[in-house]
Structure formats: C-alpha cells, structure tokens
Scaffold this active site. Structure first.
Site, PDB file in Angstrom:
ATOM      1  N   HIS A 100       0.865  -1.185   0.000  1.00  0.00           N
ATOM      2  CA  HIS A 100       0.000   0.000   0.000  1.00  0.00           C
ATOM      3  C   HIS A 100       0.900   1.233   0.000  1.00  0.00           C
ATOM      4  CE1 HIS A 100      -4.226  -0.825  -0.155  1.00  0.00           C
ATOM      5  NE2 HIS A 100      -4.056  -1.891   0.607  1.00  0.00           N
ATOM      6  N   HIS A 243      12.301   0.877 -26.533  1.00  0.00           N
ATOM      7  CA  HIS A 243      12.793  -0.487 -26.726  1.00  0.00           C
ATOM      8  C   HIS A 243      13.147  -0.689 -28.185  1.00  0.00           C
ATOM      9  CE1 HIS A 243      12.114  -1.964 -22.717  1.00  0.00           C
ATOM     10  NE2 HIS A 243      11.007  -1.247 -22.707  1.00  0.00           N
ATOM     11  N   TYR A 300      -8.378   8.752 -17.876  1.00  0.00           N
ATOM     12  CA  TYR A 300      -9.005   9.484 -16.773  1.00  0.00           C
ATOM     13  C   TYR A 300      -9.126  10.958 -17.168  1.00  0.00           C
ATOM     14  CZ  TYR A 300      -7.727   5.542 -13.670  1.00  0.00           C
ATOM     15  OH  TYR A 300      -7.593   4.325 -13.079  1.00  0.00           O
ATOM     16  N   GLU A 373       0.215   8.121  11.366  1.00  0.00           N
ATOM     17  CA  GLU A 373      -1.155   7.674  11.626  1.00  0.00           C
ATOM     18  C   GLU A 373      -1.981   8.649  12.479  1.00  0.00           C
ATOM     19  OE1 GLU A 373      -0.061   3.857  13.195  1.00  0.00           O
ATOM     20  OE2 GLU A 373      -0.761   2.836  11.394  1.00  0.00           O
TER      21      GLU A 373
END
Ligand code: ZN
Ligand code: ZN
Length: 399
Positions: A100, A243, A300, A373
């Site tokens: 995450h 590439h 998006y 946190e």
C-alpha cells in the site's frame, strides 16, 4: 453542539488497527477481494445498507439520515501497488511485491471511521450518505470508478455531491491541501512505433535507423511545451520507455517509444495531441521512416473541483482544530475520482502525512512510504463534517 473531533477519539484505535490490517494484506487492482470483504463486514455492523460487487470488487454503503436532505457520496479507493515494501513497520506487507505505497489502506480506514461517526450522529443527519469503496484506482486507463458508475453507484438515490480524499507524503502532517477548478491532470499515454529498415551497424547509409529517429523525436517533442503551447498552461510530455535493437552491430528495423502527456484543460489537451502527432509524423518522414501512433483510449479525465462546493469545503476544513488548510497548486498526476466528479459536483483534496520526526519523509509510491497515523482521525472527521453539511438542504448552493 456536535464535536466530531471529540467523538472520533472513541474510534481512533480502530481506524489505526484497520489501516494496519489492510496494510499488512495489500491487494492489487481488481484483486481487492479480502479488503472488500472486510469493508462490507465492518459496514454491516453499523446501520448501513451494503451492496457488494459493485462494478467488480466495489462496495457501496448507504446510510440514511433521519431528516430530509441531499445525497452526498464519499469515496475511498482500496487497491495497492506492485512495490516491494522496504519500511521497518511492524505491520509491513505480508504479500511480497505488493504494498500500500499510495496509502489507499488509510483511505479505507478513514472512510470506515467516517461511517462510524455518521452512524453515531444519524439523528442529526439529513438526506443520505453513500460510501463508495472503489477498486483498481491504480490501474490507469481502466480504473474502478467507471465500472462502479456504470453499475449504478451514483444513482438510486442520485448523488448530489461527491467528495474524496488522498493522503499525501509531500504535504506536512495535519495539513489539508486543495484548490478550486482543475486539481489533477488527464494522462494521455502514447505508444509510437517507428518503422525503419535495419542493416549492418557499419553501413548506416544503407539503412533507415529507427534508433537515430527516436533520438530526434525525444528532442523535438519537448518543442511542444517550449514553443507550441501557451507557457502559462501546465503541460508535460515525457518519453518513459524506449525499446529497440538486439546486438551491438545490427541496426534494428523498429523502435517502440512509450510515454505520457499531462494537461489540465481540454483545449490544451486537444492542441497538444495534434502537435504531438504532427511532430512524430514529420520527424519520421524527414528521415525516411514510417510510424504508427497510438493514444490510450478513454483515459481518466481532469479532476475538476467545483468552485462553489470547494469554497464551502475550504471553510469546513478550516474549522477542524489541530489542522491547517492551504490552497495548493494543481498536480499533473491523475485520478479516476475525476469520473465521479463528472457525475456530480464536489471536491477532491489532500491530507498531508509528512513528518520527519517519525520517518515519514518518502513520497507516495515509494517502497519506503510511511504514514503518520495521527492524521487519520482528521481525515475521518473531515469527510464526516463535509457529509453532514452538504446533506443539509439549504446550506450550500446546488450544482
Ligand atoms: Zn497512486
Ligand atoms: Zn492513490
């Protein structure tokens, strides 16, 4: 007088523990099975109607207030990234190669905290609040917002306003950052295939060298930003992969280049893509090569913060004790929260988590990304406050 900051203390440990549990068990885009199960299970403990499997692994919770009012949706994305975690957290990822690293674990935990706060204040709540737990934000072009919308997440009841929050490693702890209008870009991914004619490395005059052409292209494309687009308009073009070739003395037939174009306005986007195409074709033609250009479809859109709603959000956030709210510049990253904002007005904002004293100094997507946190309670409170105010029928201008 409702004091959400006081109320959240009751749930703060649970928010942090939920975050750690999800952090330890991260799941990649489209594979958020256990995370979705956990979300549904936690919502069902409250007086919330839960619909699972919305547009894939999406979970929608509907919490109805006791008084009439508007419908507000709040969104948290749930997916993790293919990154091998290198932090020293005791609750480090147990899933090797998956982490995450964008903080979506905190988004889920904060929105569950918001659900607890809203459930607690259901008697004072107007209208209804929809909690959108979204899969696959990190997937890029085919994110999870679109299938959730197609599956009816923004209808029945129809959503009047939508809000989302992202934790930010670039912004100091306890700081909310946002702006009106465009806040994140639209990402046009491209792929160019340069077709030349291979041959011996010692005799380039007998070939059409696609590697040489690709070098010219990299330079020429930067001319779009410096000479073709209004310099006052944000624009980026980056070639991020090339590439070609197989051996030191062979000029290859082809080269493949991939990259991204970022813009904040549709007009600039259209102009940039037209200039891009013209440059690629012209440079290739000048050296005798041909080319194929592909733009990723259905990318998006720009994440656009409704000015009136965002003005209201600014003042709501400024009321939260212990935090600071600042106006930020837009960033050229992209977000499929933009798709929800195309369906209803609203705001996307950031909550900072950078705290050098706790070693939280790495940006999102870093293998060392660490979250402070203590900010999670503020995130949960901010979403709850926004929902409680925007559901009221007359408090903010509609649309
Ligand atoms: Zn991310
Ligand atoms: Zn993210």
């Amino acid at each position: 007088m409702i004091d959400l900051l006081k109320d959240v203390r009751e749930f703060e440990d649970e928010i942090i523990n939920t975050r750690r549990r999800i952090h330890q068990n991260p799941e990649l885009s489209f594979k958020e099975y256990e995370t979705a199960r956990l979300v549904a299970q936690k919502l069902r403990r409250l007086r919330i109607t839960v619909t699972a499997g919305v547009g894939g692994n999406g979970v929608v919770g509907l919490l109805k207030g006791s008084q009439p009012g508007r419908v507000v949706a709040l969104r948290a994305d749930m997916d993790a990234l293919p990154v091998n975690e290198e932090t020293d957290e005791p609750f480090k990822s147990k899933n090797r190669g998956v982490m995450h690293a964008c903080g979506h674990d905190t988004h889920v935990a904060m929105l569950l905290g918001t659900a607890m706060l809203l459930d607690m204040h259901r008697d004072e709540l107007h209208g209804a609040v929809k909690l959108l737990f979204q899969p696959a934000e990190e997937h890029g072009g085919r994110g999870g917002a679109k299938p959730m919308i197609e599956d009816g997440a923004m209808r029945n009841p129809r959503v009047d306003y939508v809000f989302g929050l992202h934790i930010s490693g670039n912004c100091p702890s306890n700081v909310f950052a946002l702006c009106k209008g465009p806040i994140m870009a639209t990402p046009d991914s491209f792929k160019i295939k340069i077709v030349g004619r291979g041959g011996h490395g010692s005799a380039p005059h007998e070939t059409i060298d696609p590697i040489f052409v690709s070098a010219q292209l990299i330079n020429a494309l930067q001319g779009i930003s410096s000479r073709m687009i209004d310099p006052r308009k944000p624009f980026v073009v980056s070639v991020c992969s090339i590439h070609s070739g197989s051996k030191d003395n062979i000029i290859p037939d082809e080269a493949i280049m991939e990259g991204t174009i970022r813009t904040l306005e549709e007009r600039v986007q259209t102009q940039a893509k037209a200039n891009f195409t013209k440059i690629v074709k012209s440079v290739c033609r000048a050296f005798g090569a041909s080319c194929e250009i592909e733009f990723m479809k259905d990318v998006y859109p720009v994440t656009y913060n409704n000015p009136a709603a965002t003005k209201r959000v600014f003042s709501i956030l400024r009321e939260i004790r212990g935090t600071r709210t600042v106006e930020c510049d837009p960033i050229l990253g992209a977000e499929d929260f933009s798709r929800f904002l195309q369906k209803a007005p609203g705001t996307y904002y950031f909550l900072g988590t950078r705290n050098p004293k706790k070693g939280c100094i790495y940006p999102n997507h870093s293998s060392r990304f660490k979250v402070d946190e203590t900010v999670l309670k503020y995130g949960a409170v901010s979403l709850a406050k926004i929902a409680m105010q925007f559901t009221q029928p007359n408090l903010v201008p509609n649309r």
